[in-house]
Design a protein around this motif. Structure first.
Motif, PDB file in Angstrom:
ATOM      1  N   GLY A  28      12.355 -22.286 -25.727  1.00 45.97           N
ATOM      2  CA  GLY A  28      11.988 -20.884 -25.877  1.00 45.97           C
ATOM      3  C   GLY A  28      11.950 -20.449 -27.329  1.00 45.97           C
ATOM      4  N   VAL A  29      12.927 -20.899 -28.107  1.00 48.75           N
ATOM      5  CA  VAL A  29      12.944 -20.574 -29.542  1.00 48.75           C
ATOM      6  C   VAL A  29      11.721 -21.181 -30.233  1.00 48.75           C
ATOM      7  N   LEU A  30      11.398 -22.431 -29.903  1.00 47.42           N
ATOM      8  CA  LEU A  30      10.215 -23.061 -30.494  1.00 47.42           C
ATOM      9  C   LEU A  30       8.943 -22.326 -30.084  1.00 47.42           C
ATOM     10  N   PHE A  31       8.887 -21.863 -28.856  1.00 43.17           N
ATOM     11  CA  PHE A  31       7.726 -21.096 -28.394  1.00 43.17           C
ATOM     12  C   PHE A  31       7.612 -19.771 -29.146  1.00 43.17           C
ATOM     13  N   LEU A  32       8.744 -19.118 -29.387  1.00 40.29           N
ATOM     14  CA  LEU A  32       8.718 -17.871 -30.154  1.00 40.29           C
ATOM     15  C   LEU A  32       8.250 -18.111 -31.586  1.00 40.29           C
ATOM     16  N   ILE A  33       8.675 -19.215 -32.182  1.00 35.50           N
ATOM     17  CA  ILE A  33       8.222 -19.552 -33.536  1.00 35.50           C
ATOM     18  C   ILE A  33       6.714 -19.755 -33.547  1.00 35.50           C
ATOM     19  N   PHE A  34       6.219 -20.481 -32.548  1.00 36.31           N
ATOM     20  CA  PHE A  34       4.774 -20.692 -32.468  1.00 36.31           C
ATOM     21  C   PHE A  34       4.042 -19.374 -32.228  1.00 36.31           C
ATOM     22  N   SER A  35       4.574 -18.534 -31.353  1.00 37.90           N
ATOM     23  CA  SER A  35       3.944 -17.244 -31.067  1.00 37.90           C
ATOM     24  C   SER A  35       3.887 -16.367 -32.309  1.00 37.90           C
ATOM     25  N   ALA A  36       4.957 -16.383 -33.089  1.00 35.10           N
ATOM     26  CA  ALA A  36       4.975 -15.597 -34.331  1.00 35.10           C
ATOM     27  C   ALA A  36       3.950 -16.137 -35.325  1.00 35.10           C
ATOM     28  N   SER A  37       3.729 -17.445 -35.310  1.00 27.84           N
ATOM     29  CA  SER A  37       2.755 -18.021 -36.233  1.00 27.84           C
ATOM     30  C   SER A  37       1.327 -17.624 -35.869  1.00 27.84           C
ATOM     31  N   LEU A  38       1.082 -17.227 -34.637  1.00 32.99           N
ATOM     32  CA  LEU A  38      -0.257 -16.772 -34.237  1.00 32.99           C
ATOM     33  C   LEU A  38      -0.668 -15.529 -35.003  1.00 32.99           C
ATOM     34  N   PHE A  39       0.299 -14.689 -35.348  1.00 28.48           N
ATOM     35  CA  PHE A  39      -0.002 -13.470 -36.094  1.00 28.48           C
ATOM     36  C   PHE A  39      -0.316 -13.764 -37.558  1.00 28.48           C
ATOM     37  N   ALA A  40       0.089 -14.920 -38.053  1.00 31.32           N
ATOM     38  CA  ALA A  40      -0.138 -15.272 -39.453  1.00 31.32           C
ATOM     39  C   ALA A  40      -1.531 -15.848 -39.678  1.00 31.32           C
ATOM     40  N   GLY A  41      -2.197 -16.214 -38.635  1.00 30.86           N
ATOM     41  CA  GLY A  41      -3.554 -16.745 -38.767  1.00 30.86           C
ATOM     42  C   GLY A  41      -3.727 -18.042 -38.007  1.00 30.86           C
ATOM     43  N   GLU A  42      -4.990 -18.397 -37.816  1.00 31.50           N
ATOM     44  CA  GLU A  42      -5.312 -19.575 -37.013  1.00 31.50           C
ATOM     45  C   GLU A  42      -4.872 -20.870 -37.685  1.00 31.50           C
ATOM     46  N   SER A  43      -5.011 -20.973 -38.986  1.00 29.89           N
ATOM     47  CA  SER A  43      -4.640 -22.209 -39.671  1.00 29.89           C
ATOM     48  C   SER A  43      -3.123 -22.418 -39.646  1.00 29.89           C
ATOM     49  N   VAL A  44      -2.350 -21.327 -39.785  1.00 30.26           N
ATOM     50  CA  VAL A  44      -0.890 -21.427 -39.707  1.00 30.26           C
ATOM     51  C   VAL A  44      -0.468 -21.830 -38.296  1.00 30.26           C
ATOM     52  N   ALA A  45      -1.100 -21.237 -37.298  1.00 32.42           N
ATOM     53  CA  ALA A  45      -0.771 -21.555 -35.905  1.00 32.42           C
ATOM     54  C   ALA A  45      -1.080 -23.012 -35.587  1.00 32.42           C
ATOM     55  N   THR A  46      -2.197 -23.512 -36.111  1.00 31.27           N
ATOM     56  CA  THR A  46      -2.543 -24.919 -35.899  1.00 31.27           C
ATOM     57  C   THR A  46      -1.510 -25.833 -36.549  1.00 31.27           C
ATOM     58  N   GLY A  47      -1.097 -25.487 -37.759  1.00 27.60           N
ATOM     59  CA  GLY A  47      -0.069 -26.277 -38.439  1.00 27.60           C
ATOM     60  C   GLY A  47       1.255 -26.249 -37.695  1.00 27.60           C
TER      61      GLY A  47
END
Length: 125
Positions: A28-47
């Motif tokens: 769940g924590v890892l999912f929240l980190i990934f979800s937060a990265s979605l707001f930073a942009g597509e390239s950050v989320a992919t990374g």
């Protein structure tokens, strides 16, 4: 706690439950980190998706290993955990008493068959 990466042996309900709760929490924590990265942009989320792939793979391995060992405690193959809702049966059902083909009882209980064998050996000696 037994080897968390191994698929052999048996574990008790408590160890299975604690493992599943911890795996769910970390996932769940890892999912929240990934979800937060979605707001930073597509390239950050992919990374982040690439970076989080390995921890999620390890969590899946640990969860499957714990499930297999719990299935072994119930006297079944580890593949039984793939049956829908069997996880509830593993969580609330008691394990086999005594030794089974997957190893010794983690609660160190002795089955009636083991007692009969021991008494028969004493009578022969």
């Amino acid at each position: 706690m037994s080897n968390i990466f191994s698929f052999s042996g048996r574990i008790r309900r408590t160890e299975y439950a604690v493992t599943q709760v911890l795996v769910s929490f970390v996932g769940g924590v890892l999912f929240l980190i990934f979800s937060a990265s979605l707001f930073a942009g597509e390239s950050v989320a992919t990374g982040m998706l690439i970076i989080l792939f390995v921890p999620m793979l390890l969590l899946s391995w640990i969860s499957l290993a714990a499930g297999a060992k719990r299935c072994h405690d119930r006297g079944n193959s580890g593949f039984f955990q793939l049956i829908p809702f069997y996880g509830l049966w593993m969580l609330f059902g008691d394990g086999d008493h005594g030794t089974n083909r997957y190893g010794a009882d983690p609660k160190r209980r002795v089955s009636q068959a083991d007692l009969l064998k021991a008494s028969a050996l004493r009578q022969v000696s």
